[in-house]
Design an enzyme around this catalytic site. Structure first.
Site, PDB file in Angstrom:
ATOM      1  N   ARG A 150       1.361 -29.303  15.173  1.00 23.56           N
ATOM      2  CA  ARG A 150       1.052 -27.905  14.865  1.00 23.56           C
ATOM      3  C   ARG A 150      -0.427 -27.587  14.696  1.00 23.56           C
ATOM      4  NH1 ARG A 150       4.991 -26.776  10.039  1.00 23.56           N
ATOM      5  NH2 ARG A 150       4.610 -28.993   9.744  1.00 23.56           N
TER       6      ARG A 150
ATOM      7  N   ASP B  16      11.342 -37.285  17.267  1.00 25.65           N
ATOM      8  CA  ASP B  16      11.328 -37.296  15.805  1.00 25.65           C
ATOM      9  C   ASP B  16      12.107 -38.508  15.310  1.00 25.65           C
ATOM     10  OD1 ASP B  16      10.375 -35.299  13.597  1.00 25.65           O
ATOM     11  OD2 ASP B  16      12.241 -36.179  12.891  1.00 25.65           O
TER      12      ASP B  16
ATOM     13  N   ARG C  93       5.431 -24.212  21.390  1.00 24.91           N
ATOM     14  CA  ARG C  93       6.411 -24.192  20.304  1.00 24.91           C
ATOM     15  C   ARG C  93       7.029 -22.811  20.124  1.00 24.91           C
ATOM     16  NH1 ARG C  93       9.852 -24.169  17.206  1.00 24.91           N
ATOM     17  NH2 ARG C  93      10.044 -25.107  15.138  1.00 24.91           N
TER      18      ARG C  93
ATOM     19  N   TYR D  70      17.045 -40.080   4.072  1.00 26.48           N
ATOM     20  CA  TYR D  70      17.168 -38.717   4.604  1.00 26.48           C
ATOM     21  C   TYR D  70      18.637 -38.337   4.772  1.00 26.48           C
ATOM     22  CZ  TYR D  70      13.725 -35.251   5.986  1.00 26.48           C
ATOM     23  OH  TYR D  70      12.847 -34.190   5.986  1.00 26.48           O
TER      24      TYR D  70
ATOM     25  N   ARG E 200       1.017 -38.459  14.329  1.00 25.78           N
ATOM     26  CA  ARG E 200       1.338 -37.035  14.529  1.00 25.78           C
ATOM     27  C   ARG E 200       0.253 -36.332  15.335  1.00 25.78           C
ATOM     28  NH1 ARG E 200       5.497 -36.133  10.574  1.00 25.78           N
ATOM     29  NH2 ARG E 200       5.929 -34.197  11.615  1.00 25.78           N
TER      30      ARG E 200
HETATM   31  O1  CP3 Z   1       2.434 -36.975  18.036  1.00 28.17           O
HETATM   32  C1  CP3 Z   1       3.431 -37.222  17.352  1.00 28.17           C
HETATM   33  O2  CP3 Z   1       3.434 -38.099  16.463  1.00 28.17           O
HETATM   34  C2  CP3 Z   1       4.668 -36.419  17.622  1.00 28.17           C
HETATM   35  C3  CP3 Z   1       5.957 -37.118  17.475  1.00 28.17           C
HETATM   36  C4  CP3 Z   1       6.500 -37.166  16.049  1.00 28.17           C
HETATM   37  C5  CP3 Z   1       7.033 -36.060  15.328  1.00 28.17           C
HETATM   38  N1  CP3 Z   1       7.551 -36.536  14.165  1.00 28.17           N
HETATM   39  C6  CP3 Z   1       7.074 -34.657  15.800  1.00 28.17           C
HETATM   40  C7  CP3 Z   1       7.324 -33.561  14.837  1.00 28.17           C
HETATM   41  C8  CP3 Z   1       6.628 -38.309  15.246  1.00 28.17           C
HETATM   42  C9  CP3 Z   1       6.145 -39.724  15.516  1.00 28.17           C
HETATM   43  C10 CP3 Z   1       7.303 -37.891  14.054  1.00 28.17           C
HETATM   44  C11 CP3 Z   1       7.673 -38.826  12.982  1.00 28.17           C
HETATM   45  C12 CP3 Z   1       8.297 -38.299  11.758  1.00 28.17           C
HETATM   46  N2  CP3 Z   1       9.167 -37.243  11.605  1.00 28.17           N
HETATM   47  C13 CP3 Z   1       8.148 -38.908  10.487  1.00 28.17           C
HETATM   48  C14 CP3 Z   1       7.360 -40.175  10.209  1.00 28.17           C
HETATM   49  C15 CP3 Z   1       5.901 -39.950  10.090  1.00 28.17           C
HETATM   50  C16 CP3 Z   1       5.477 -39.412   8.761  1.00 28.17           C
HETATM   51  O3  CP3 Z   1       4.832 -38.331   8.792  1.00 28.17           O
HETATM   52  O4  CP3 Z   1       5.708 -40.055   7.739  1.00 28.17           O
HETATM   53  C17 CP3 Z   1       8.904 -38.146   9.564  1.00 28.17           C
HETATM   54  C18 CP3 Z   1       9.048 -38.407   8.081  1.00 28.17           C
HETATM   55  C19 CP3 Z   1       9.556 -37.104  10.295  1.00 28.17           C
HETATM   56  C20 CP3 Z   1      10.508 -36.081   9.772  1.00 28.17           C
HETATM   57  C21 CP3 Z   1      10.044 -34.693   9.990  1.00 28.17           C
HETATM   58  N3  CP3 Z   1       9.988 -34.071  11.219  1.00 28.17           N
HETATM   59  C22 CP3 Z   1       9.576 -33.755   9.013  1.00 28.17           C
HETATM   60  C23 CP3 Z   1       9.483 -34.047   7.537  1.00 28.17           C
HETATM   61  C24 CP3 Z   1       9.238 -32.572   9.689  1.00 28.17           C
HETATM   62  C25 CP3 Z   1       8.772 -31.240   9.123  1.00 28.17           C
HETATM   63  C26 CP3 Z   1       7.446 -31.282   8.537  1.00 28.17           C
HETATM   64  C27 CP3 Z   1       6.329 -31.639   9.488  1.00 28.17           C
HETATM   65  O5  CP3 Z   1       5.734 -32.708   9.310  1.00 28.17           O
HETATM   66  O6  CP3 Z   1       6.022 -30.868  10.388  1.00 28.17           O
HETATM   67  C28 CP3 Z   1       9.461 -32.807  11.081  1.00 28.17           C
HETATM   68  C29 CP3 Z   1       9.210 -31.858  12.173  1.00 28.17           C
HETATM   69  C30 CP3 Z   1       8.274 -32.277  13.251  1.00 28.17           C
HETATM   70  N4  CP3 Z   1       8.305 -33.499  13.879  1.00 28.17           N
HETATM   71  C31 CP3 Z   1       7.214 -31.501  13.820  1.00 28.17           C
HETATM   72  C32 CP3 Z   1       6.636 -32.296  14.823  1.00 28.17           C
HETATM   73  C33 CP3 Z   1       5.530 -31.900  15.752  1.00 28.17           C
HETATM   74  C34 CP3 Z   1       6.858 -30.050  13.457  1.00 28.17           C
HETATM   75  C35 CP3 Z   1       7.938 -29.146  13.940  1.00 28.17           C
HETATM   76  C36 CP3 Z   1       7.497 -27.735  14.191  1.00 28.17           C
HETATM   77  O7  CP3 Z   1       6.701 -27.473  15.102  1.00 28.17           O
HETATM   78  O8  CP3 Z   1       8.066 -26.854  13.521  1.00 28.17           O
END
Ligand code: CP3
Length: 345
Positions: free
Chosen positions: A28, A74, A37, A151, A24
């Site tokens: 944020r 994602d 964003r 999910y 990640r």
């Molecule tokens: O640099 C990176 O890794 C960005 C690419 C990326 C995102 N999500 C962007 C994202 C990757 C590789 C992921 C993987 C992801 N997404 C996982 C597996 C990794 C882990 O943490 O276990 C999971 C479970 C998700 C599902 C997901 N997406 C959730 C639960 C959420 C909300 C909570 C959070 O972590 O922010 C997201 C949203 C998300 N995906 C954001 C980002 C940058 C935040 C969105 C925002 O700006 O509002």
């Protein structure tokens, strides 16, 4: 110049300095991410813009000179493409408006992965590869079939995953069917990412921790191994390095074979030393600093990092990473400190 290459480490070639990237890493906690964003009401609208994805993937590379980039997208793109109605609302995690609630919902799923619905992801790979310096590898990714199934059934994040657990007990045969559909979809999705230019793959099993020992084997590991076999059997992906992240799995990874998986990305709860003894010369290892340590004092951060560096000194194929994704409350300056410590700057 001292070597620190992710792809060489994945081939178990000893590196002078451990290559480093962060789960990640684009997100944020970076003010430059927040700036982009705020132009989008909905996260999903943002990841559908390939040039924006490329720009966001580049942000941590530009700021920290990391050794790998990960596609900005994602894991929930596949269930979204299968028609479950993904929404990223304000102030809460992702939610599916049409989660899988009955066996009919499983039968209704498309049997072929709807590539046209995922085209924006492949476009993002092409756009990112275009702007990323050629010496920085791009990592593609997907969720594990199990994590996507959980999910899809639960419809959102959950503390106890009650709905999912009830569903897998009541409908074991149909859950297997769902996992098969998702395994095939993940395979085709990753293959397409490779076609567009990713050079390594990471599979996120982010919900491994909710399963019992027995269910972990049947519902998580077996479908993931099947996905890996599909990739290994295909000419285009037979050689691609595959990294597996298991979040706090109920079974010790050292007891498992994990055939054809190039690298294990260890959750912060896992024992790096024991895992490194088991997989020395067999697999690359990635990890596993607890991201919350980055909220501590510089001295505490240094101590935790030194412990990992000392433990993994001389391990061919060690990649420094966090033991889970970085959270929004971490200061970028602490990330810089971590990178400097790993590189001995
Ligand atoms: O640099 C990176 O890794 C960005 C690419 C990326 C995102 N999500 C962007 C994202 C990757 C590789 C992921 C993987 C992801 N997404 C996982 C597996 C990794 C882990 O943490 O276990 C999971 C479970 C998700 C599902 C997901 N997406 C959730 C639960 C959420 C909300 C909570 C959070 O972590 O922010 C997201 C949203 C998300 N995906 C954001 C980002 C940058 C935040 C969105 C925002 O700006 O509002």
């Amino acid at each position: 110049m001292k070597s620190r290459s992710l792809l060489s480490a994945l081939s178990l070639e000893p590196q002078d300095i451990p290559p480093i990237w962060l789960m990640r890493q684009a997100g944020r906690y970076l003010p430059e991410y927040q700036k982009i964003r705020q132009n989008f009401k909905n996260f999903l609208d943002m990841i559908k813009k390939p040039d924006i994805c490329a720009e966001l993937a580049m942000q941590p590379i530009n700021r920290f000179d990391l050794d790998a980039s990960i596609l900005f997208s994602d894991i929930l793109t596949i269930p979204s493409a299968l028609g479950l109605g993904l929404e990223f609302g304000e102030g809460h995690g992702p939610v599916f408006s049409k989660p899988i609630s009955s066996t009919e919902d499983i039968q209704r799923l498309p049997t072929e992965v709807p590539h046209e619905e995922l085209n924006y992801v492949y476009e993002a790979v092409l756009a990112t590869r275009k702007v990323l310096p050629s010496n920085i590898p791009l990592i593609g990714f997907c969720g594990s079939p199990w994590t996507l199934a959980a999910y899809s059934i639960e419809g959102k994040g959950s503390k106890d995953f009650h709905k999912t657990k009830k569903f897998i007990t009541n409908y074991p045969k149909e859950v297997t069917e769902l996992l098969n559909t998702l395994t095939q979809a993940c395979f085709e999705y990753l293959k397409e990412q490779v076609k567009c230019g990713v050079e390594a793959l990471q599979i996120f099993d982010s919900w491994a921790d909710i399963l019992s020992l027995q269910d972990f084997q049947n519902l998580s590991l077996n479908p993931t191994q099947k996905l890996v076999e599909l990739l290994r059997k295909d000419k285009l992906t037979s050689e691609i390095p595959i990294i597996l992240f298991e979040k706090a799995p109920p079974r010790d990874l050292t007891e498992l074979d994990l055939k054809n998986i190039t690298c294990l990305s260890l959750h912060w709860s896992q024992n790096l030393v024991m895992t490194s003894e088991r997989f020395y010369g067999i697999k690359a290892l990635q990890g596993n600093l607890d991201p919350s340590i980055l909220k501590n004092s510089d001295e505490e951060i240094e101590q935790a990092i030194q412990y990992i560096l000392n433990s993994m000194h001389g391990y061919p194929g060690f990649i420094f990473n966090l033991g889970h994704g970085i959270t929004p409350d971490i200061e970028p300056s602490k990330v810089q400190l971590m990178i400097d410590l790993v590189r001995g700057n």
